[in-house]
Motif scaffolding. Sequence first.
Motif, PDB file in Angstrom:
ATOM      1  N   ALA A 168      47.097  45.797 -34.197  1.00  0.00           N
ATOM      2  CA  ALA A 168      45.754  45.218 -34.185  1.00  0.00           C
ATOM      3  C   ALA A 168      44.821  46.005 -35.090  1.00  0.00           C
ATOM      4  O   ALA A 168      43.987  45.434 -35.791  1.00  0.00           O
ATOM      5  N   SER A 169      44.966  47.333 -35.102  1.00  0.00           N
ATOM      6  CA  SER A 169      44.092  48.169 -35.910  1.00  0.00           C
ATOM      7  C   SER A 169      44.393  48.047 -37.389  1.00  0.00           C
ATOM      8  O   SER A 169      43.568  48.372 -38.230  1.00  0.00           O
ATOM      9  N   SER A 170      45.585  47.570 -37.722  1.00  0.00           N
ATOM     10  CA  SER A 170      45.999  47.514 -39.121  1.00  0.00           C
ATOM     11  C   SER A 170      45.525  46.254 -39.827  1.00  0.00           C
ATOM     12  O   SER A 170      45.826  46.051 -40.998  1.00  0.00           O
ATOM     13  N   LEU A 171      44.788  45.412 -39.133  1.00  0.00           N
ATOM     14  CA  LEU A 171      44.394  44.133 -39.721  1.00  0.00           C
ATOM     15  C   LEU A 171      43.646  44.307 -41.041  1.00  0.00           C
ATOM     16  O   LEU A 171      43.845  43.550 -41.981  1.00  0.00           O
ATOM     17  N   MET A 172      42.794  45.297 -41.098  1.00  0.00           N
ATOM     18  CA  MET A 172      42.011  45.471 -42.314  1.00  0.00           C
ATOM     19  C   MET A 172      42.815  46.151 -43.408  1.00  0.00           C
ATOM     20  O   MET A 172      42.484  46.058 -44.583  1.00  0.00           O
ATOM     21  N   GLY A 173      43.881  46.838 -43.008  1.00  0.00           N
ATOM     22  CA  GLY A 173      44.631  47.584 -44.003  1.00  0.00           C
ATOM     23  C   GLY A 173      45.989  46.997 -44.321  1.00  0.00           C
ATOM     24  O   GLY A 173      46.736  47.557 -45.114  1.00  0.00           O
ATOM     25  N   GLY A 174      46.338  45.884 -43.708  1.00  0.00           N
ATOM     26  CA  GLY A 174      47.616  45.244 -44.012  1.00  0.00           C
ATOM     27  C   GLY A 174      48.663  45.598 -42.990  1.00  0.00           C
ATOM     28  O   GLY A 174      48.567  46.593 -42.273  1.00  0.00           O
ATOM     29  N   VAL A 175      49.688  44.801 -42.916  1.00  0.00           N
ATOM     30  CA  VAL A 175      50.776  44.998 -41.961  1.00  0.00           C
ATOM     31  C   VAL A 175      52.053  45.243 -42.744  1.00  0.00           C
ATOM     32  O   VAL A 175      52.413  44.476 -43.618  1.00  0.00           O
ATOM     33  N   GLY A 176      52.741  46.298 -42.402  1.00  0.00           N
ATOM     34  CA  GLY A 176      53.978  46.603 -43.114  1.00  0.00           C
ATOM     35  C   GLY A 176      55.035  47.097 -42.171  1.00  0.00           C
ATOM     36  O   GLY A 176      54.935  46.966 -40.960  1.00  0.00           O
ATOM     37  N   GLY A 177      56.054  47.730 -42.730  1.00  0.00           N
ATOM     38  CA  GLY A 177      57.172  48.179 -41.911  1.00  0.00           C
ATOM     39  C   GLY A 177      56.810  49.263 -40.935  1.00  0.00           C
ATOM     40  O   GLY A 177      57.529  49.500 -39.980  1.00  0.00           O
ATOM     41  N   GLY A 178      55.675  49.943 -41.181  1.00  0.00           N
ATOM     42  CA  GLY A 178      55.295  51.015 -40.274  1.00  0.00           C
ATOM     43  C   GLY A 178      54.583  50.531 -39.028  1.00  0.00           C
ATOM     44  O   GLY A 178      54.189  51.332 -38.194  1.00  0.00           O
ATOM     45  N   LEU A 229      42.750  27.828 -31.569  1.00  0.00           N
ATOM     46  CA  LEU A 229      41.612  28.338 -32.336  1.00  0.00           C
ATOM     47  C   LEU A 229      41.856  28.289 -33.841  1.00  0.00           C
ATOM     48  O   LEU A 229      40.992  28.699 -34.618  1.00  0.00           O
ATOM     49  N   ASP A 230      43.034  27.807 -34.214  1.00  0.00           N
ATOM     50  CA  ASP A 230      43.400  27.720 -35.638  1.00  0.00           C
ATOM     51  C   ASP A 230      43.276  29.081 -36.321  1.00  0.00           C
ATOM     52  O   ASP A 230      42.762  29.196 -37.444  1.00  0.00           O
ATOM     53  N   CYS A 231      43.776  30.110 -35.638  1.00  0.00           N
ATOM     54  CA  CYS A 231      43.756  31.464 -36.203  1.00  0.00           C
ATOM     55  C   CYS A 231      45.160  31.762 -36.742  1.00  0.00           C
ATOM     56  O   CYS A 231      46.015  32.317 -36.045  1.00  0.00           O
ATOM     57  N   LYS A 232      45.379  31.397 -37.993  1.00  0.00           N
ATOM     58  CA  LYS A 232      46.705  31.531 -38.607  1.00  0.00           C
ATOM     59  C   LYS A 232      47.120  32.989 -38.755  1.00  0.00           C
ATOM     60  O   LYS A 232      48.312  33.317 -38.698  1.00  0.00           O
ATOM     61  N   LEU A 233      46.143  33.868 -38.932  1.00  0.00           N
ATOM     62  CA  LEU A 233      46.456  35.284 -39.106  1.00  0.00           C
ATOM     63  C   LEU A 233      47.127  35.857 -37.869  1.00  0.00           C
ATOM     64  O   LEU A 233      48.070  36.651 -37.965  1.00  0.00           O
ATOM     65  N   ALA A 234      46.678  35.454 -36.689  1.00  0.00           N
ATOM     66  CA  ALA A 234      47.284  35.945 -35.451  1.00  0.00           C
ATOM     67  C   ALA A 234      48.717  35.444 -35.316  1.00  0.00           C
ATOM     68  O   ALA A 234      49.588  36.150 -34.793  1.00  0.00           O
ATOM     69  N   PHE A 251      56.436  29.266 -41.337  1.00  0.00           N
ATOM     70  CA  PHE A 251      54.978  29.183 -41.201  1.00  0.00           C
ATOM     71  C   PHE A 251      54.293  29.522 -42.529  1.00  0.00           C
ATOM     72  O   PHE A 251      53.328  28.867 -42.913  1.00  0.00           O
ATOM     73  N   ALA A 252      54.822  30.527 -43.235  1.00  0.00           N
ATOM     74  CA  ALA A 252      54.209  30.954 -44.504  1.00  0.00           C
ATOM     75  C   ALA A 252      54.258  29.853 -45.554  1.00  0.00           C
ATOM     76  O   ALA A 252      53.372  29.761 -46.409  1.00  0.00           O
ATOM     77  N   SER A 253      55.273  29.001 -45.471  1.00  0.00           N
ATOM     78  CA  SER A 253      55.401  27.917 -46.453  1.00  0.00           C
ATOM     79  C   SER A 253      54.272  26.899 -46.333  1.00  0.00           C
ATOM     80  O   SER A 253      54.042  26.115 -47.259  1.00  0.00           O
ATOM     81  N   ARG A 254      53.567  26.913 -45.212  1.00  0.00           N
ATOM     82  CA  ARG A 254      52.489  25.948 -44.993  1.00  0.00           C
ATOM     83  C   ARG A 254      51.101  26.566 -45.200  1.00  0.00           C
ATOM     84  O   ARG A 254      50.095  25.897 -45.016  1.00  0.00           O
ATOM     85  N   LEU A 255      51.078  27.847 -45.555  1.00  0.00           N
ATOM     86  CA  LEU A 255      49.803  28.535 -45.732  1.00  0.00           C
ATOM     87  C   LEU A 255      49.264  28.360 -47.147  1.00  0.00           C
ATOM     88  O   LEU A 255      50.022  28.153 -48.099  1.00  0.00           O
ATOM     89  N   VAL A 256      47.951  28.474 -47.267  1.00  0.00           N
ATOM     90  CA  VAL A 256      47.307  28.388 -48.580  1.00  0.00           C
ATOM     91  C   VAL A 256      47.625  29.650 -49.369  1.00  0.00           C
ATOM     92  O   VAL A 256      47.375  30.772 -48.898  1.00  0.00           O
ATOM     93  N   THR A 257      48.167  29.487 -50.554  1.00  0.00           N
ATOM     94  CA  THR A 257      48.516  30.627 -51.393  1.00  0.00           C
ATOM     95  C   THR A 257      47.280  31.469 -51.699  1.00  0.00           C
ATOM     96  O   THR A 257      46.230  30.944 -52.075  1.00  0.00           O
ATOM     97  N   SER A 259      45.585  33.220 -49.514  1.00  0.00           N
ATOM     98  CA  SER A 259      44.750  33.447 -48.322  1.00  0.00           C
ATOM     99  C   SER A 259      45.152  34.752 -47.648  1.00  0.00           C
ATOM    100  O   SER A 259      46.221  35.307 -47.912  1.00  0.00           O
ATOM    101  N   LYS A 260      44.282  35.243 -46.784  1.00  0.00           N
ATOM    102  CA  LYS A 260      44.549  36.498 -46.072  1.00  0.00           C
ATOM    103  C   LYS A 260      45.863  36.431 -45.312  1.00  0.00           C
ATOM    104  O   LYS A 260      46.709  37.325 -45.420  1.00  0.00           O
ATOM    105  N   GLU A 261      46.071  35.351 -44.582  1.00  0.00           N
ATOM    106  CA  GLU A 261      47.287  35.228 -43.782  1.00  0.00           C
ATOM    107  C   GLU A 261      48.529  35.077 -44.664  1.00  0.00           C
ATOM    108  O   GLU A 261      49.605  35.592 -44.336  1.00  0.00           O
ATOM    109  N   SER A 262      48.374  34.394 -45.801  1.00  0.00           N
ATOM    110  CA  SER A 262      49.502  34.241 -46.725  1.00  0.00           C
ATOM    111  C   SER A 262      49.887  35.591 -47.329  1.00  0.00           C
ATOM    112  O   SER A 262      51.080  35.920 -47.440  1.00  0.00           O
ATOM    113  N   ARG A 263      48.898  36.378 -47.703  1.00  0.00           N
ATOM    114  CA  ARG A 263      49.177  37.713 -48.271  1.00  0.00           C
ATOM    115  C   ARG A 263      49.868  38.602 -47.258  1.00  0.00           C
ATOM    116  O   ARG A 263      50.797  39.354 -47.594  1.00  0.00           O
ATOM    117  N   GLU A 264      49.420  38.529 -45.985  1.00  0.00           N
ATOM    118  CA  GLU A 264      50.046  39.346 -44.945  1.00  0.00           C
ATOM    119  C   GLU A 264      51.502  38.920 -44.731  1.00  0.00           C
ATOM    120  O   GLU A 264      52.390  39.760 -44.574  1.00  0.00           O
TER     121      GLU A 264
END
Length: 278
Positions: A168-178, A229-234, A251-257, A259-264
């Motif tokens: 949850a805290s990593s939302l602003m900094g990205g989500v990765g393998g760590g 709530l249409d919160c794709k990032l969650a 799910f990623a195939s349906r996201l807007v290229t 966008s925040k959620e697509s990048r994540e």
Amino acid sequence: MCVMQGSNPIPTEPVAETKLAALQTIRHRVSSSEVETRLRLLNVSQLELDLVTEQIQLLDCQIKLQHVEDAAVKKKTNQILASHPASPPVTRQSLLATVHHCEFYHPNGTSSSPVAPEAINSSEFYKRGFKMTEMEYQWPLVRVFAQRRQWDKLEQLMAHKGFFSTAASSLMGGVGGGTAPFTNRPQCAIGFDNMAVILSDSQAPADVVAKYLMCIKDQHSRLQQAGVLDCKLAVVLTYIENKDRHSLELFASRLVTGSKESREAMKALEDRSIKWKK
């Protein structure tokens, strides 16, 4: 203040003061030992007596607060009151609405003592003085902070150190393998699902809504609420947390290229350190 009837002025009282006088009369009569026997026959309970007493105390505080606000408007010392007049007046509001009122119009109200006269405009004053539960207290404050877009105050309200999990805290900094699994998940008196609804209704940014959705422990419930709530990032973050590559790819195939959620999603899919489920 008075009204005219014919040629004779008839004195009147402000509505709030009249209501307070009526409640005090009821309180006196209900508590009078002379009518104790009659009250037993009428089945008047201690709870009903306590409710009247509490209403008297609340209205008394509200009248004092109204006087403070009237003076502030005249002296032009409260710009919020000047630009957004209270409607209805505080003397016609419930306890929870009064807390909302105080936090909205007096965000810097003192709270050093629950009985200090200068604390009458503090939300904390009412929490302590009326023994409000955390659930009762959080509802109005969350709404005010969301309305004002004060995300830091939301965290201060709920969070102690380590309130949010790593993901949850990593939302602003990205989500990765760590990203670590959710541990030490915080408790929210009003429920993180309700918190997310309030934020969404207030048009909070997606990452703010997702941050609180990610605190819902049950993933199925979380995904359902994220869908409502249409919160794709969650949704993206939940699939990453669950290491479900197939669902994430679909799910990623349906996201807007872009966008925040697509990048994540793409960042996680390209991360070779994540051990996806087979």
